[in-house]
Design an enzyme around this catalytic site. Structure first.
Site, PDB file in Angstrom:
ATOM      1  N   SER A 315       1.113  -1.070  -0.197  1.00  0.00           N
ATOM      2  CA  SER A 315       0.316   0.175  -0.088  1.00  0.00           C
ATOM      3  C   SER A 315       0.896   1.182   0.113  1.00  0.00           C
ATOM      4  O   SER A 315       1.479   1.582  -0.366  1.00  0.00           O
ATOM      5  CB  SER A 315      -0.790   0.558   0.853  1.00  0.00           C
ATOM      6  OG  SER A 315      -1.879   0.776   1.098  1.00  0.00           O
ATOM      7  N   GLU A 326      10.463   5.643  -9.742  1.00  0.00           N
ATOM      8  CA  GLU A 326      10.589   5.888 -11.223  1.00  0.00           C
ATOM      9  C   GLU A 326      11.006   7.838 -11.605  1.00  0.00           C
ATOM     10  O   GLU A 326      10.803   7.790 -12.484  1.00  0.00           O
ATOM     11  CB  GLU A 326       8.439   5.768 -11.485  1.00  0.00           C
ATOM     12  CG  GLU A 326       8.347   4.439 -11.525  1.00  0.00           C
ATOM     13  CD  GLU A 326       6.887   4.388 -12.197  1.00  0.00           C
ATOM     14  OE1 GLU A 326       6.612   2.500 -12.234  1.00  0.00           O
ATOM     15  OE2 GLU A 326       6.372   5.316 -11.906  1.00  0.00           O
ATOM     16  N   LYS A 340      -1.159  -3.720  -3.556  1.00  0.00           N
ATOM     17  CA  LYS A 340      -2.197  -3.351  -3.026  1.00  0.00           C
ATOM     18  C   LYS A 340      -2.369  -2.175  -3.452  1.00  0.00           C
ATOM     19  O   LYS A 340      -1.787  -0.914  -3.117  1.00  0.00           O
ATOM     20  CB  LYS A 340      -2.334  -3.300  -1.568  1.00  0.00           C
ATOM     21  CG  LYS A 340      -3.903  -2.279  -1.157  1.00  0.00           C
ATOM     22  CD  LYS A 340      -3.643  -2.613   0.405  1.00  0.00           C
ATOM     23  CE  LYS A 340      -5.108  -1.984   0.660  1.00  0.00           C
ATOM     24  NZ  LYS A 340      -5.140  -0.453   0.392  1.00  0.00           N
TER      25      LYS A 340
END
Length: 485
Positions: A315, A326, A340
């Site tokens: 999560s 990224e 999740k």
């Protein structure tokens, strides 16, 4: 509330409700649920006048009302109306087949709020309901659950010998939590192992300390974030200042076994690394609308950094890991994360109960949805097999001629710690007894060659310390970070 239900239940006979005559004036307000939401209707009655008021008919509810009336009138015992309503709502939410959506009674909601506050009493483990089973997401650092050996993906089959299969996560939490000093026995099943391991854990006060900094060699600071609660961002900035004062030259952010938590805390921490104007996370709603959260200006951490993840990182942990990976290219090290990729919210009812439900899915800065897939690390490094050895119940007495899976775990632990238990076969022979006696002597314990109580606890703690001192994932992080300086 009961009377209101009965009035609405007769709508299938006529879409109008005919009211009786009254000799005094009264004002009644009815809450009528319509497709547009909640409509407030005021009905005024006077002396000898009968009034008819149109109420939008909800045919889809007629079956629900019929079932309610049937049980209320015909069940062999008097029913608890509140329980029927709670059960109906809980069943509706369960029908979504979403492990992250729950109906919480007042008591369950209070327990949930405790878990993100300063502390609570229990064993200290994040759990979820998955396909009708209660599964451990991750134990909290330093908690009784972690010390007992509870691990991510363990299935909890029983609580104090009560089978909890089919229960919601909230129902299971109510059974597992309890007052400090009391004990609870969990029946645990490990992945790819049908044996039920009985694990007795003493409940304790679980402080929600979520940030653990330490300075390693050569200016490498390691900060573990165990969950994202109300004060995690503030605690992290304090920890970073402490590490900077100690000469931090590079940084390891440890998100292993971090089951997630509050979204705003993860976003705030990501903002310390993600360049201004770049995406931190994207939230996609059911209508396809995408809401982007971009990084703001302010203080940024510029020292070489790596992030540790594992299968217990879920999560909010994955939001942070995905954001820094990224946008800045911060390397991820360890095992694939949990996976999740949804966002939950909760709406409260007046009685203190609430519905927690999934309201959107979140995407990484580049638009990737990691739900049920997880995030792959840049450097895949797993802990050694002995880090997953089964728990040994300290209340059991393992001695000469004992034979079980727990004996085999004990033999493997002794071998890892440098003792010589003989053949690793699950049989407690004279070699095993001799190895236990040597271990007891080194630890200044009673040398009787019996593995039980304090000896068992000390053996498992010694293994944990050995794993931490020989942490292959941290070693790889130091190796990678040294090349980035």
């Amino acid at each position: 509330m009961e009377e209101e239900k009965k009035l609405e239940g007769h709508s299938e006979e006529n879409s109008y409700i005919r009211m009786k005559k009254f000799k005094f004036i009264m004002l009644i307000f009815l809450l009528v649920f319509s497709t547009a939401g909640i409509t407030l209707i005021a009905l005024s009655f006077g002396d000898e006048k009968a009034v008819s008021v149109a109420i939008p008919e909800r045919k889809e509810f007629s079956k629900l009302y019929e079932a309610y009336d049937m049980l209320d009138e015909k069940y062999y015992e008097k029913v608890d109306h509140k329980k029927l309503i709670d059960g109906a709502i809980a069943g509706m939410v369960k029908a979504l087949d979403d492990p992250y959506s729950d109906y919480m009674t007042k008591e369950e909601n209070e327990k949930f709020q405790e878990s993100i506050s300063a502390s609570f009493q229990g064993i200290g483990a994040e759990i979820q309901e998955l396909n009708g089973e209660i599964v451990v997401v991750s134990p909290i650092k330093g908690s009784p659950a972690e010390k007992a050996g509870l691990k991510p993906n363990d299935k909890i089959i029983t609580v104090d010998d009560k089978n909890i299969q089919g229960m919601s996560a909230n129902e299971a939490v109510l059974l597992i939590r309890g007052e400090k000093g009391t004990k609870v026995t969990l029946g645990i099943q490990r992945p790819d192992n049908h044996e039920i391991i009985k694990m007795t854990i003493t409940r304790d006060e679980i402080p929600i300390n979520t940030v653990y900094p330490e300075m390693l060699e050569n200016g490498v600071a390691k900060i573990q974030i165990t969950t994202f609660s109300k004060h995690t961002y503030d605690d992290l900035t304090t920890a970073l200042k402490e590490m900077e004062d100690k000469g931090m030259k590079s940084l390891i952010i440890d998100l292993r076994r971090n089951p997630g938590g509050l979204l705003d805390q993860a976003i705030g921490i990501a903002n310390l690394f993600v360049p201004e104007g770049k995406n931190i996370v994207q939230v996609e709603y059911r209508d396809g609308t995408i809401e982007k959260t971009v990084a703001k200006g302010g203080k940024k951490i510029n020292v070489p950094t790596v992030v540790l993840i594992d299968k217990g990182s879920a999560s909010a942990s994955e939001i942070l890991a995905g954001a820094v990976s990224e946008t800045v290219g911060i390397p991820l090290i360890g095992d694939k994360s949990f996976g999740k990729g949804t966002v939950q919210t909760a709406d409260n009812f007046e009685d203190g109960s609430n519905v927690k439900y999934t309201m959107a899915k979140w995407l990484t800065p580049d638009g990737n949805w990691i739900h049920k897939k997880g995030i792959e690390p840049d450097y895949k490094v797993s802990l050694p097999e002995y880090a997953n050895l089964s728990y040994i119940d300290p209340d059991k007495e393992l001695k000469l001629s004992s034979a079980s899976g727990e004996v085999k775990s004990a033999e493997e632990m002794l071998k890892v710690l440098g003792y010589k238990p003989g053949k690793i076969d699950g049989f407690y022979d004279t070699d095993t007894e001799k190895a236990v006696k040597t271990f007891q002597k080194d630890e200044k314990l009673k040398e009787n060659g019996i593995l039980t109580g304090e000896t068992t606890v000390k053996l498992m703690n010694s293994l944990t310390e050995h794993i931490q001192k020989n942490d292959s994932q941290v070693k790889k992080a130091i190796e990678v970070i040294s090349k980035e300086k």
